[in-house]
Design a protein around this motif. Sequence first.
Motif, short mmCIF file in Angstrom:
data_model
loop_
_atom_site.label_atom_id
_atom_site.label_comp_id
_atom_site.label_asym_id
_atom_site.label_seq_id
_atom_site.Cartn_x
_atom_site.Cartn_y
_atom_site.Cartn_z
N THR A 246 47.20 41.63 43.14
CA THR A 246 48.41 42.40 43.45
C THR A 246 49.12 41.86 44.68
O THR A 246 50.29 42.19 44.90
CB THR A 246 48.05 43.88 43.68
OG1 THR A 246 47.07 43.98 44.73
CG2 THR A 246 47.47 44.49 42.41
N LEU A 247 48.44 41.05 45.48
CA LEU A 247 49.09 40.45 46.65
C LEU A 247 48.37 39.15 47.00
O LEU A 247 47.14 39.08 46.97
CB LEU A 247 49.07 41.42 47.84
CG LEU A 247 49.81 40.96 49.10
CD1 LEU A 247 50.46 42.15 49.79
CD2 LEU A 247 48.87 40.27 50.08
N CYS A 248 49.15 38.14 47.34
CA CYS A 248 48.61 36.84 47.76
C CYS A 248 49.54 36.29 48.82
O CYS A 248 50.71 36.05 48.56
CB CYS A 248 48.51 35.89 46.56
SG CYS A 248 47.97 34.21 46.98
N ASN A 249 49.03 36.15 50.05
CA ASN A 249 49.90 35.67 51.12
C ASN A 249 49.94 34.14 51.12
O ASN A 249 49.25 33.46 50.35
CB ASN A 249 49.46 36.23 52.48
CG ASN A 249 48.19 35.58 52.99
OD1 ASN A 249 47.40 35.04 52.22
ND2 ASN A 249 47.97 35.63 54.28
N ASP A 250 50.76 33.58 52.02
CA ASP A 250 50.93 32.13 52.06
C ASP A 250 49.62 31.42 52.40
O ASP A 250 49.34 30.34 51.88
CB ASP A 250 52.00 31.76 53.09
CG ASP A 250 53.38 32.27 52.69
OD1 ASP A 250 53.53 32.67 51.52
OD2 ASP A 250 54.28 32.27 53.54
N GLY A 251 48.84 32.04 53.30
CA GLY A 251 47.57 31.42 53.69
C GLY A 251 46.62 31.29 52.52
O GLY A 251 45.98 30.24 52.33
N ALA A 252 46.53 32.34 51.69
CA ALA A 252 45.65 32.28 50.51
C ALA A 252 46.15 31.24 49.52
O ALA A 252 45.37 30.50 48.92
CB ALA A 252 45.55 33.65 49.86
N GLY A 253 47.48 31.16 49.34
CA GLY A 253 48.02 30.16 48.43
C GLY A 253 47.70 28.75 48.88
O GLY A 253 47.37 27.88 48.07
N LEU A 254 47.78 28.51 50.21
CA LEU A 254 47.47 27.18 50.74
C LEU A 254 45.99 26.85 50.58
O LEU A 254 45.62 25.75 50.16
CB LEU A 254 47.88 27.10 52.21
CG LEU A 254 47.59 25.78 52.93
CD1 LEU A 254 48.37 24.64 52.29
CD2 LEU A 254 47.92 25.90 54.41
N LEU A 255 45.13 27.81 50.90
CA LEU A 255 43.69 27.55 50.85
C LEU A 255 43.19 27.38 49.42
O LEU A 255 42.26 26.61 49.16
CB LEU A 255 42.93 28.69 51.53
CG LEU A 255 43.15 28.85 53.03
CD1 LEU A 255 42.38 30.06 53.56
CD2 LEU A 255 42.72 27.60 53.79
N LEU A 256 43.80 28.10 48.48
CA LEU A 256 43.35 28.03 47.09
C LEU A 256 44.17 27.06 46.27
O LEU A 256 43.87 26.83 45.09
CB LEU A 256 43.42 29.42 46.45
CG LEU A 256 42.53 30.49 47.08
CD1 LEU A 256 42.76 31.84 46.41
CD2 LEU A 256 41.05 30.10 46.97
N GLY A 257 45.22 26.48 46.85
CA GLY A 257 46.06 25.55 46.10
C GLY A 257 46.85 26.24 45.01
O GLY A 257 47.03 25.68 43.92
N LEU A 258 47.34 27.47 45.28
CA LEU A 258 48.06 28.25 44.28
C LEU A 258 49.44 28.63 44.81
O LEU A 258 49.68 28.64 46.02
CB LEU A 258 47.28 29.53 43.93
CG LEU A 258 45.86 29.35 43.39
CD1 LEU A 258 45.16 30.70 43.29
CD2 LEU A 258 45.88 28.66 42.03
N ASP A 259 50.33 28.98 43.89
CA ASP A 259 51.65 29.50 44.26
C ASP A 259 51.52 31.01 44.41
O ASP A 259 51.22 31.72 43.44
CB ASP A 259 52.66 29.17 43.15
CG ASP A 259 54.06 29.67 43.51
OD1 ASP A 259 54.24 30.26 44.59
OD2 ASP A 259 54.98 29.46 42.69
N PRO A 260 51.73 31.56 45.63
CA PRO A 260 51.53 33.00 45.84
C PRO A 260 52.34 33.87 44.89
O PRO A 260 51.84 34.89 44.41
CB PRO A 260 51.96 33.20 47.30
CG PRO A 260 51.78 31.87 47.95
CD PRO A 260 52.11 30.87 46.88
N LEU A 261 53.58 33.49 44.60
CA LEU A 261 54.42 34.30 43.73
C LEU A 261 53.96 34.22 42.27
O LEU A 261 54.11 35.19 41.52
CB LEU A 261 55.88 33.86 43.84
CG LEU A 261 56.52 34.03 45.22
CD1 LEU A 261 57.96 33.54 45.20
CD2 LEU A 261 56.47 35.49 45.67
#
Length: 539
Positions: A246-261
């Motif tokens: 339900t929520l993914c911030n920029d830090g999580a997207g960078l660490l997991l290699g994913l697009d937060p949106l």
Amino acid sequence: MPPADARNWFGRVRPQWSLARQLFVLQVVVVAVVVLAGTALAWYDAEQRNESAARDKVVAVARTLAAQPGVRDALVAPDPTATLQPLAERVRADTGVDFITIMSPQGIRYTHPDPARIGQPFLGHIEQAVAGQVFTEIFPGTLGFSVRAVVPVHDDAHRLIGLVSDGITVRSISLELEKQVSVLVLVAAAALLIGGLLTYLVSARLRRHTHGLRPAELSRMYEYHDAILHAVREGLLLISPTGRVTLCNDGAGLLLGLDPLAVEGRPVSELELPESLVGSLGSGRAVRDEVHLTDERVLLVNASEIRSGGRDLGIVVTLRDHTELQALSGELDSMRGFAESLRSQAHESANRLHTVVSLIELGRADEAVTFATAELELAQQLTDRVVGAIGEPVLAAVLLGKSAEAGERGVEVVLTEDTEIDDVDLAHIDSRDLVTILGNLIDNAVEAVVERPRPRVAVTVRSTSDGVLVRVADNGPGVDPETAQRLFERGWSTKDSGRGLGLALVGQSVRRHRGSIEVTCDDGAVFTVLLPAGSDVAR
């Protein structure tokens, strides 16, 4: 201190309503306006309908009377009133109209509800009826304002012989309308009450969800929330009880290699993440300081359950990057091992020195020289071999440290004859990745052979046309082919402790350099790593 917009022109603080209260008042006003407007329109429509119905009724009654043969016969008789007055009163009573007036073509009344007015002129317009037309009008007559119709009466030769007029007073129409409006007002009041109640329930629900906050507070909270989520380097994930992000911030997207949106709203199982990490995130349980590996990073994962008002809201997951820390820890372990090897060698040197001194004291100087020289040659042989074959100082230090550490455990670590590489060949490879790969492969090999007879580990590091080759072979029990597929997963261990991380880090470093790793069995396990020359490190 209240915000500036909370003060009026006189500097006094204006009361600030919560968002729920503002919406409640707005909804009540809207419902009231809609109900009142609907009531007014319904009243106007009822008034028009009643008037139209009255016109239709009086026209129908007048036409019916004008078409009666008895009426036409009475109009040409010597005394029309004697016949027509009883008939008109009877019809008036039966139809509910307020008056019926039958008159001559000149407008002289033959009938009237008030017999005293018989013989007097009709009050109203008759010109259109005399001309042969049927018409209606509202006119103030003897009974007050009334909706009336005037219909001509013709004989068989179509000659005008009289006029018929009947009407319903406006007062009667108003009384009927009042009855309808009373019901309409009751319906409107009920609608307003129900609308107000439903509005209150919606407002109460909104108040619970917004916690009674004012719009400005909600706006500031959203701005702070959005700013913090984008600013923090740590990764933050909110996962619903159904396992959706339900929520993914920029830090999580960078660490997991994913697009937060792109990941918000998707199940965790559909994300391209390692199975162990998906299992932890999708389990819905609390996690504390778990280490997980992706293709590029070492992550420290924590997860906590979220509950509010007794409701399960899912879990909040925080991710911290331990890649650099893990690499530095590996280097530190290598340096610590090297220091331990120096300490061990110093201890052994002290023992050898005591032996040499004792031989000299016993007068056996030649034997003391022979013993000291032989031990020195043995101690220096491996160092000279490593330094001569490997020009990269960090890699040489790792090999010397691991050799000394393995020697204390009774395991012989040797360099193969074809080992030869310099720092130019390793220019494109991060020294920390070399430490991770070689150090963990040697540690794994030593663990595999430490309890075997005559344990031995052979190390090869050399440059090839395809890149840098690192091979570590041992004379241990080998590796089961089925187990070989799981060697580089987090948690695999030669001792089945479930905490193995070394080979997983090796696999991560190899993938980072887009290299390959092969595991074979040849009188033991053989691990062969190839790091392509000139490859761009995936960071």
